[in-house]
Each structure stands twice: as structure tokens, then as C-alpha cells.
Design an enzyme around this catalytic site. Structure first.
Site, PDB file in Angstrom:
ATOM      1  N   ARG A  74      -1.021   4.130 -10.966  1.00  0.00           N
ATOM      2  CA  ARG A  74      -0.661   3.434 -11.981  1.00  0.00           C
ATOM      3  C   ARG A  74      -1.813   2.868 -13.026  1.00  0.00           C
ATOM      4  NH1 ARG A  74       3.546  -1.409 -10.656  1.00  0.00           N
ATOM      5  NH2 ARG A  74       4.129   0.513  -9.044  1.00  0.00           N
ATOM      6  N   SER A 108       7.137   0.928 -13.649  1.00  0.00           N
ATOM      7  CA  SER A 108       7.960  -0.190 -12.744  1.00  0.00           C
ATOM      8  C   SER A 108       8.254  -1.435 -13.563  1.00  0.00           C
ATOM      9  CB  SER A 108       7.039  -0.405 -11.599  1.00  0.00           C
ATOM     10  OG  SER A 108       8.003  -1.092 -10.793  1.00  0.00           O
ATOM     11  N   HIS A 109       7.716  -2.454 -13.120  1.00  0.00           N
ATOM     12  CA  HIS A 109       7.870  -3.534 -13.912  1.00  0.00           C
ATOM     13  C   HIS A 109       6.500  -4.262 -14.904  1.00  0.00           C
ATOM     14  CE1 HIS A 109       5.833  -4.701 -10.159  1.00  0.00           C
ATOM     15  NE2 HIS A 109       5.223  -5.503 -10.564  1.00  0.00           N
ATOM     16  N   LYS A 155       5.410   7.295  -9.020  1.00  0.00           N
ATOM     17  CA  LYS A 155       5.934   7.122  -7.515  1.00  0.00           C
ATOM     18  C   LYS A 155       6.069   8.653  -6.888  1.00  0.00           C
ATOM     19  CE  LYS A 155       7.450   2.512  -8.299  1.00  0.00           C
ATOM     20  NZ  LYS A 155       8.650   1.697  -8.280  1.00  0.00           N
ATOM     21  N   ASP A 198      14.686  -4.332 -12.234  1.00  0.00           N
ATOM     22  CA  ASP A 198      13.308  -4.140 -12.905  1.00  0.00           C
ATOM     23  C   ASP A 198      13.327  -2.934 -13.569  1.00  0.00           C
ATOM     24  OD1 ASP A 198      13.177  -2.276 -10.722  1.00  0.00           O
ATOM     25  OD2 ASP A 198      11.108  -2.459 -10.588  1.00  0.00           O
ATOM     26  N   ASP A 226      12.349   0.129 -13.503  1.00  0.00           N
ATOM     27  CA  ASP A 226      13.006   1.396 -12.863  1.00  0.00           C
ATOM     28  C   ASP A 226      13.926   1.365 -11.889  1.00  0.00           C
ATOM     29  OD1 ASP A 226      11.138   0.562 -10.821  1.00  0.00           O
ATOM     30  OD2 ASP A 226      10.680   2.440 -10.424  1.00  0.00           O
ATOM     31  N   ASP A 250      14.666   0.076  -8.998  1.00  0.00           N
ATOM     32  CA  ASP A 250      14.728   0.242  -7.663  1.00  0.00           C
ATOM     33  C   ASP A 250      14.495  -1.264  -6.947  1.00  0.00           C
ATOM     34  OD1 ASP A 250      11.941  -0.638  -8.239  1.00  0.00           O
ATOM     35  OD2 ASP A 250      11.241   1.289  -6.965  1.00  0.00           O
ATOM     36  N   ARG A 251      14.647  -2.314  -7.726  1.00  0.00           N
ATOM     37  CA  ARG A 251      14.521  -3.638  -7.338  1.00  0.00           C
ATOM     38  C   ARG A 251      15.559  -4.525  -7.917  1.00  0.00           C
ATOM     39  NH1 ARG A 251      10.155  -7.103  -8.369  1.00  0.00           N
ATOM     40  NH2 ARG A 251       9.595  -6.020  -9.966  1.00  0.00           N
ATOM     41  N   GLU A 275      11.686  -6.599   1.103  1.00  0.00           N
ATOM     42  CA  GLU A 275      10.570  -7.444   0.984  1.00  0.00           C
ATOM     43  C   GLU A 275      10.745  -8.152  -0.227  1.00  0.00           C
ATOM     44  OE1 GLU A 275       7.001  -4.906  -0.185  1.00  0.00           O
ATOM     45  OE2 GLU A 275       8.405  -3.532  -1.446  1.00  0.00           O
ATOM     46  N   SER A 280       9.517  -8.938  -2.978  1.00  0.00           N
ATOM     47  CA  SER A 280       9.395  -8.195  -4.220  1.00  0.00           C
ATOM     48  C   SER A 280      10.942  -7.874  -4.936  1.00  0.00           C
ATOM     49  CB  SER A 280       8.539  -7.067  -4.625  1.00  0.00           C
ATOM     50  OG  SER A 280       8.872  -6.078  -3.704  1.00  0.00           O
ATOM     51  N   HIS A 284      12.404  -5.143  -3.356  1.00  0.00           N
ATOM     52  CA  HIS A 284      12.810  -3.793  -2.882  1.00  0.00           C
ATOM     53  C   HIS A 284      13.561  -3.773  -1.542  1.00  0.00           C
ATOM     54  CE1 HIS A 284      10.026  -1.256  -5.208  1.00  0.00           C
ATOM     55  NE2 HIS A 284       9.235  -2.306  -5.141  1.00  0.00           N
TER      56      HIS A 284
END
Length: 460
Positions: free
Chosen positions: A15, A104-105, A114, A238, A240, A242-243, A321, A323, A325
Site C-alpha cells: 500500500r 482499503s480505508h 491484497k 469500509d 473495500d 471487507d470490514r 479483530e 478493526s 474484520h
């Protein structure tokens, strides 16, 4: 050969800032490195996709060129959430590798990758190995073929087959102008939920708020809309998707560790003794509750790649987690998926007679902080975290965990200090059974920080 900075090869992904750290030429080299590693592992096909960032088309094109030059065949899924790419890797015949082009974010001027190869999400040394391939120029050569494939309806239908709601609900879905704006509200509405989309136009400028539900300030529009519309729940993705973030009708933010309590309780009704993996930033109440319900709590390192690897290693059915996820192995494929996690929550809420505020009140929550970031430097952060653990005075009544930074659990709360793997920050988090306990634990960590970094600005 074009230069590419090693600093963008991070713990869980690649990233960097577009046209500064990450260029089109760099993306092509990364494609060559990934393709060469795919070939080295005996694979021949890979799926690719991108999020809604402005740089996405150029980055995906360059990545694909690099992959094709190694002889790997590429299946292009187009603009879809990262979990849709993971879904493709788990379900398409003969495909075990994939790359999501996503920042991502991060802010709009970032992008990244990823990566899954051979069924495993890359992290740590495996990501550094890609950098080493580029440095050494160790690339396979060949002539791959590229084809487009639309898997969106298959993904949505798979979730619809799995999720069943016992009563109607109303949900506000804040997509933050991220790539989840197309499929997230569509999926939730198809489950029979009265769906109020918010910021569902995919716009890489992110004109309304940052697409990071881990920050409370990014949830204020969602809270207001939930209360304005009388919705049963608010959900936020978020960049993408995934959260996922969660807010209740009263405007309470349900942090992911508390969300995990609900998911764990639901899981353990069907799979007694199931193992649940969670990162070191989660509340101590989570492990206590999992054990009390007969499950196996397993605290692990922070990082989506690391949690997935741990789940595979120990055969866990659920992971998560702080965050946001969330990883489901039971009924799903073990990868982090904000859209699927939202659907699972809706299913649980639809099975309850009480509202979301009453439902979540059954899960204990002490006074606590969100993640608190103290700016240092990438060069010093790991050494500072190590010195805080070695030199700090945290009393004799705490239990130390040095799995990932330092966590000290006391009878009346806990504190954490770890080095961020993705930013030049030390990350702190605290909980206390009372304000006095919270203040005391923060004082211990503040004193330890200032002892090794006198110029730091704690902010707590």
C-alpha cells in the site's frame, strides 16, 4: 529497472501513495513478482479485481500486464468488493490465487494490493519476498491470457441461500462512497430488509466522509440517519467492504469485539466447543464470555492475514479483530467479509424479540477507549514498543501478554501498547471497570511511554 520503495511492502498487504510511492511501472513490477510466485507454487491462473478508487483502472491494468508477462492466465472480476475476490478464489474451479487492487480505508490518494497465492493470504515475509523478487529481477516469462468474469450474482445468491431472517427489519447502510455501494444495499434489500442506502454512489473522492467505520467520527451520518428513519440497525462498510461497523437505534457504536460476543454466542449454540480467534486489541470480556459458553478463546496477533492463518492452523470457526474484520468459517469460507458479516448480524437480530440496544446490552462493556494513536516514526515504533514493555512499571497485579506489543490485564481492566504495522504510530487501547481503574491504567502506560519517548504527545 524502475525503482519501487520497500516501505510499501507492509505486514498484511502492499500500500502506498499514488504517483509517489506507487506508480504504474511499480504496479507492473508487482504483477510480475506475484505472477512469478504463482508459477513457482505450481499455479497457472489468478483472479484480479479493484475497488472504486480513481487510480484503480490504471493500477489494475498495469498489474494485469505484469501478471500476463509471467505466463499466468488472468480472470478479471472488474470493480467489486475485496470479499467478492476472495469468494472467487474459494469457488472458481482451478483458481487458488487472487489480487484485489485496493487502498482499503486509506485516503483517496492511496492504493495497494491484497494478495492470495495458493489459497493463503500473504503477510510478513511472503510480502517481503515479492519485494526481493523485484530487487533481484527474478521473474518468470510467458504469455498469459486474460478474460473477464462477472461473479457478482453468484456471490449474492450464495449469501441469500445461507441467510434467513425470521422477521422484517429496517437497516441504514452507509457505504462511505466505497466499492460496497453497489452490492451491499442490494444484498441486504434482497434479504427482505427495508434498506436505506447512504452514500452508496461509488466515488473515489470520498466526498462525504472517510470510508473507515473504525473511527467514530465517520459514523455520525449513519447514527443520524438511523435515528431519523427509526431503523433497527445501522451498518457501515469500509472502502473495500471487507470490514463492517455497527450502530444501534440509540446511536451506540457497537465495537467489533462486542459484536464478536454476539457472533460467538450464536455460533456456540450450533457448534459447542468451537474455537474463536481474536486479536490482542479485544476486550477481556470476550475471552471470558467465549469460555463461559463452552468455546475455546484464542487471542492472536492483529492483522487480517495473520488472523486467517491462525484460524486455518487451529481449525477455528470464527475470528475477528478490533478493526472490524470478521471471519466466518462456519457456513462460509473463512475470509473477512463485511457484507456477509452484516447479513449474519441481521439474521441474529431477526431472531430476537427485543431491539438491538436491548440485545447488545447482554454483552458486558467496561469504560474504555477506541484505538489511540501516538505518532512516532516507522524507524522507531517497534523499538519503542519493545522498550515500553521492558522498562515500564506496570505493577505486580497485572498479567502481561507480549504476543503483539504489550498487553497488561488487571483484575479491573487492561491496557495495550503495540506498534502499528501500517502507519508510523504506537497504538494504545484501555478499558477499566471504573473511571478510577481506567485512569490508573492509562497513567501507567503514559508514564512508560514518556520514559522512553519524552517528546511524544500521548493524547490520553
Amino acid at each position: 529497472m524502475s525503482q519501487i520503495p520497500q516501505s510499501i511492502f507492509r505486514a498484511y498487504d502492499i500500500r502506498g501513495v499514488i504517483d509517489q510511492d506507487l506508480t504504474v511501472a511499480g504496479a507492473r513490477l508487482i504483477g510480475q513478482a506475484i505472477g512469478s510466485e504463482v508459477v513457482a507454487q505450481g499455479e497457472s491462473r489468478i483472479v484480479v479485481a479493484r475497488d472504486g478508487r480513481l487510480s484503480g483502472p490504471d493500477m489494475l491494468l498495469a498489474l494485469t500486464e505484469g501478471l500476463l508477462s509471467t505466463g499466468v492466465d488472468v480472470i478479471d472480476l472488474g470493480r467489486v468488493p475485496t470479499p467478492v475476490l476472495y469468494f472467487a478464489v474459494h469457488t472458481l474451479e482451478g483458481v487458488h490465487s487472487g489480487v484485489a487492487v485496493t487502498g482499503s480505508h486509506n485516503p483517496s490518494n492511496y492504493n495497494g494490493f491484497k494478495i492470495m497465492i495458493g489459497g493463503h493470504t500473504l503477510s510478513g515475509e511472503a510480502i517481503q519476498g515479492l519485494y526481493q523478487r523485484i530487487s533481484d529481477g527474478r521473474f518468470s516469462t510467458g504469455e498469459g491470457h486474460c478474460e473477464s468474469h462477472d461473479i457478482r450474482d453468484t456471490y449474492l445468491e450464495r449469501i441469500r441461500q445461507d441467510i434467513h431472517l425470521k422477521r422484517p427489519l429496517k437497516a441504514v447502510v452507509d457505504c462511505g462512497n466505497g466499492v460496497g455501494g453497489e452490492l451491499g444495499p442490494r444484498l441486504i434489500a434482497s434479504l427482505g430488509v427495508d434498506t436505506v442506502p447512504l452514500f452508496d454512489d461509488i466515488d473515489g473522492h470520498f466526498p462525504n466522509h472517510h470510508p473507515d467505520p473504525g473511527k467514530v467520527e465517520n459514523l455520525q451520518d449513519l447514527i443520524a440517519m438511523v435515528q431519523e428513519t427509526g431503523a433497527d440497525i445501522g451498518l457501515a462498510f469500509d472502502g473495500d467492504a471487507d470490514r463492517v461497523g455497527v450502530v444501534t437505534p440509540r446511536g451506540e457504536v457497537i465495537y467489533p469485539d462486542r459484536f464478536l460476543m454476539a457472533l460467538a454466542e450464536d455460533l456456540l449454540t450450533r457448534k459447542p466447543g468451537a474455537r474463536v480467534v481474536f486479536d490482542i486489541k479485544c476486550t477481556g470480556h470476550l475471552a471470558d464470555m467465549i469460555a463461559r459458553l463452552g468455546g475455546e478463546p484464542d487471542m492472536w496477533f492483529t492483522g487480517h492475514s495473520l488472523i486467517k492463518a491462525r484460524m486455518n492452523e487451529v481449525g477455528a470457526d470464527l475470528g475477528g479483530e478490533m478493526s472490524g474484520h470478521i471471519f466466518f468459517k462456519e457456513r462460509w469460507y473463512g475470509f473477512d467479509d463485511g457484507i456477509y458479516a452484516a447479513a449474519r448480524l441481521l439474521e441474529i437480530l431477526a431472531g430476537q424479540s427485543e431491539d438491538a440496544d436491548t440485545f447488545f446490552s447482554r454483552y458486558p462493556q467496561d469504560l474504555g477507549t477506541a484505538e489511540l494513536n501516538v505518532e512516532v516514526t516507522d524507524a522507531t515504533k517497534f523499538d519503542l514498543a519493545r522498550r515500553i514493555a521492558l522498562e515500564g512499571d506496570f505493577g505486580n497485579d497485572g498479567t502481561r501478554t507480549t504476543l503483539d506489543g504489550l498487553r497488561v490485564d488487571y483484575p479491573d481492566g487492561w491496557g495495550l501498547c503495540r506498534a502499528s504495522n501500517t502507519t508510523p504510530m504506537l497504538v494504545f487501547r484501555f478499558e477499566g471497570a471504573s473511571q478510577a481503574a481506567l485512569d490508573r491504567i492509562q497513567d501507567c502506560f503514559r508514564t512508560a511511554l514518556l520514559k522512553v519517548a519524552p517528546d511524544a504527545t500521548p493524547g490520553f
